[in-house]
Design an enzyme around this catalytic site. Structure first.
Site, PDB file in Angstrom:
ATOM      1  N   CYS A  12       0.798  -1.220   0.000  1.00 27.97           N
ATOM      2  CA  CYS A  12       0.000   0.000   0.000  1.00 27.97           C
ATOM      3  C   CYS A  12       0.832   1.271   0.000  1.00 27.97           C
ATOM      4  O   CYS A  12       2.018   1.257   0.285  1.00 27.97           O
ATOM      5  CB  CYS A  12      -0.836   0.076   1.278  1.00 27.97           C
ATOM      6  N   GLY A  38       0.368   0.300  -5.210  1.00 29.69           N
ATOM      7  CA  GLY A  38      -0.858  -0.477  -5.158  1.00 29.69           C
ATOM      8  C   GLY A  38      -1.783  -0.068  -6.271  1.00 29.69           C
ATOM      9  O   GLY A  38      -2.054   1.120  -6.447  1.00 29.69           O
ATOM     10  N   ASN A 112      -0.479   1.216   5.916  1.00 25.56           N
ATOM     11  CA  ASN A 112       0.517   0.565   5.064  1.00 25.56           C
ATOM     12  C   ASN A 112       1.334  -0.369   5.951  1.00 25.56           C
ATOM     13  O   ASN A 112       1.922   0.090   6.934  1.00 25.56           O
ATOM     14  CB  ASN A 112       1.430   1.627   4.423  1.00 25.56           C
ATOM     15  N   GLY A 113       1.340  -1.651   5.619  1.00 20.87           N
ATOM     16  CA  GLY A 113       2.111  -2.600   6.423  1.00 20.87           C
ATOM     17  C   GLY A 113       1.301  -3.848   6.674  1.00 20.87           C
ATOM     18  O   GLY A 113       0.303  -4.106   5.997  1.00 20.87           O
ATOM     19  N   TYR A 252      13.743  -1.881  -4.573  1.00 19.73           N
ATOM     20  CA  TYR A 252      12.732  -2.077  -5.596  1.00 19.73           C
ATOM     21  C   TYR A 252      11.489  -1.207  -5.472  1.00 19.73           C
ATOM     22  O   TYR A 252      11.010  -0.666  -6.457  1.00 19.73           O
ATOM     23  CB  TYR A 252      12.315  -3.564  -5.574  1.00 19.73           C
TER      24      TYR A 252
END
Ligand code: SF4
Length: 470
Positions: A12, A38, A112-113, A252
């Site tokens: 996310c 996302g 996020n996570g 990345y």
């Protein structure tokens, strides 16, 4: 981005604005800059001081929001979310921000996570009578906050945060306040900026550039900001411990124009390529990178080795959105659609093909084959990160161990499987040094668990990789 075909996906991205009359539009543009984090769904919640309004849906930002919808989201503050569906499933109810309404007011959450103890907490909450509406681990936090409703809201939130474990960057919003929290190890990136007199918060700083905001600082591990019309306050809900920011953000996930924890991603990737050239030199004619995320490392490899960098592979920029493709066969077709080898560059040449990582190995095999079909005499694959041998429990879909080529094969076997003339990876020391450049401080060293298996938090017996949960 090749994430959707490589099997390596960020879960996310989150973005928030406080104190701007066009907060929903700014959040729309901010989320647009975070789209690489996302592509499955997106949402925005806005407050006008009296009411929280939500718009969300499946798809890319420009598919989810119409101009009219954004105009309806009137308010001076907004939080937004882009989602890749791993934890929970891809159902509409799991698209964030999640919005809960009660007699005492509303609460919106964007996360996020991934929480490693979410299942244990869900069992506990359901045992105590809570009815969960989603399969997302984020909802657990809302229930924990509601359970502590006898406390002032700030305290109820910090109480809830003290019960959850794992990786989280949170944006929470009520009608009159925004709360911004980073987990005690700061596993996911989260930055604060300002735009005139408004505050902005983002998973990545590239979103600040898009909306014209100025970077202010990182949200510290274990810190919660409380933002309202009265100003901004910082609360520590956990004692400072060494930050273990996800190293894959540098390798990345993050955009090359973002600064993650103050370090530019492109420059970090170039150093990875340079270190890789020193650790794994090869006699070759050209260096090429797999677009887009490996170009920086390939430039670094070329500079350090003295072998010219060339555009041996190009990405077809006009391929439409491809969904997560369930079968290997379709994934391989996806690679063909997205990349082409440039015959005029690679024909008869010994090529160094730099890629950022290998997950299943299928993408690498396709690209090596493509280069050879275009006439490359030799293809030497150099990976600008260590072998991924372990699943991630912190919100990155690195596939389960059974699918990770490096978890199940020796270097020589991998070399044979992908059809390369040689294969080498960056060492963990090389990666650490490329990111942190010998920094000696509390903030030194990131999470490398998918390479080393040394997880920075406890992994609970029932912790499942989000990919397996879906
Ligand atoms: S396990 Fe790997 S992908 Fe997951 S947070 Fe750690 S470094 Fe990042």
């Amino acid at each position: 981005m090749l994430g959707e075909i490589k099997g390596l996906n960020e879960e996310c991205g989150i973005f928030g604005v406080w104190g701007h009359p066009d907060s929903a539009q700014l959040t729309y543009y901010g989320l647009h800059a975070l789209q690489h984090r996302g592509q499955e769904g997106a949402g925005i919640v806005t407050t006008d001081g009296g009411q929280l309004k939500l718009a969300k849906g499946h798809g890319l930002i420009n598919e989810v929001f119409s101009e009219n919808q954004l105009e309806d989201l009137q308010g001076h503050a907004s939080i937004g979310h882009v989602r890749y569906a791993t934890a929970g499933d891809g159902g509409y109810e799991n698209i964030q921000p999640l919005l809960f309404r009660s007699q005492t007011g509303g609460l919106a959450l964007a996360h996020n996570g991934n929480l490693v103890n979410a299942q244990a907490l869900k069992n506990q909450l359901e045992g105590q009578g809570s009815i969960l509406q989603t399969t997302s681990d984020t909802e657990v936090v809302a229930h924990l906050i509601k359970r502590a409703r006898h406390l002032p809201l700030e305290q109820a939130i910090t109480e809830a945060l003290s019960m959850i474990k794992g990786a989280y960057a949170f944006l929470l919003m009520t009608e009159d306040r925004m709360f911004v929290a980073n987990d005690p190890r700061g596993l996911r990136p989260l930055s604060l900026g300002h735009l005139g007199g408004s505050w902005v918060v983002s998973s990545e700083t590239c979103a600040f550039d898009i909306v014209g905001a100025t970077y202010e600082r990182e949200i510290d591990p274990g810190e919660m900001l409380v933002i309202s019309d009265d100003g901004i306050d910082s609360i520590r809900f956990s004692a400072p411990i060494q930050r273990t920011l996800c190293s894959m953000e540098y390798v990345y996930f993050s955009r090359p124009d973002s600064n993650v924890d103050g370090k530019n991603v492109h420059a970090s990737r170039k150093r990875m390529g340079k270190t890789l050239a020193e650790e794994a030199p090869v006699d070759a004619d050209v260096v090429t990178g797999v677009p887009d995320s490996s170009i920086s490392a390939a430039i670094g490899y070329a500079e350090a080795s003295g072998i010219p960098y060339e555009l041996g592979l190009i990405k077809n920029r006009y391929v439409g959105r491809t969904f997560i493709q369930p079968s290997q066969e379709l994934r391989e077709q996806g690679v063909k659609m997205k990349l082409s080898a440039v015959r005029g560059i690679v024909e008869g040449k010994k090529v160094v093909m730099v890629d950022d990582s290998i997950v299943r190995g299928t993408t690498s095999r396709r690209i090596v084959k493509m280069l050879k079909e275009a006439g490359a005499a030799e293809v030497h694959v150099r990976i600008a990160s260590p072998p991924i041998k372990n699943p991630c429990y912190y919100g990155i879909d690195t596939s389960n161990s059974g699918e990770l080529i490096a978890a199940n094969h020796s270097l020589q076997e991998m070399e044979e499987q992908i059809g390369a003339d040689s294969l080498a990876f960056l060492s963990t020391e090389g990666l650490n040094e490329s990111i942190y450049q010998g920094e000696e401080s509390l903030r030194h060293g990131g999470c490398m668990a998918c390479f080393t298996g040394n997880y920075p938090t406890e992994i609970y017996p029932n912790t499942m990789h989000p990919y397996e949960k879906a």
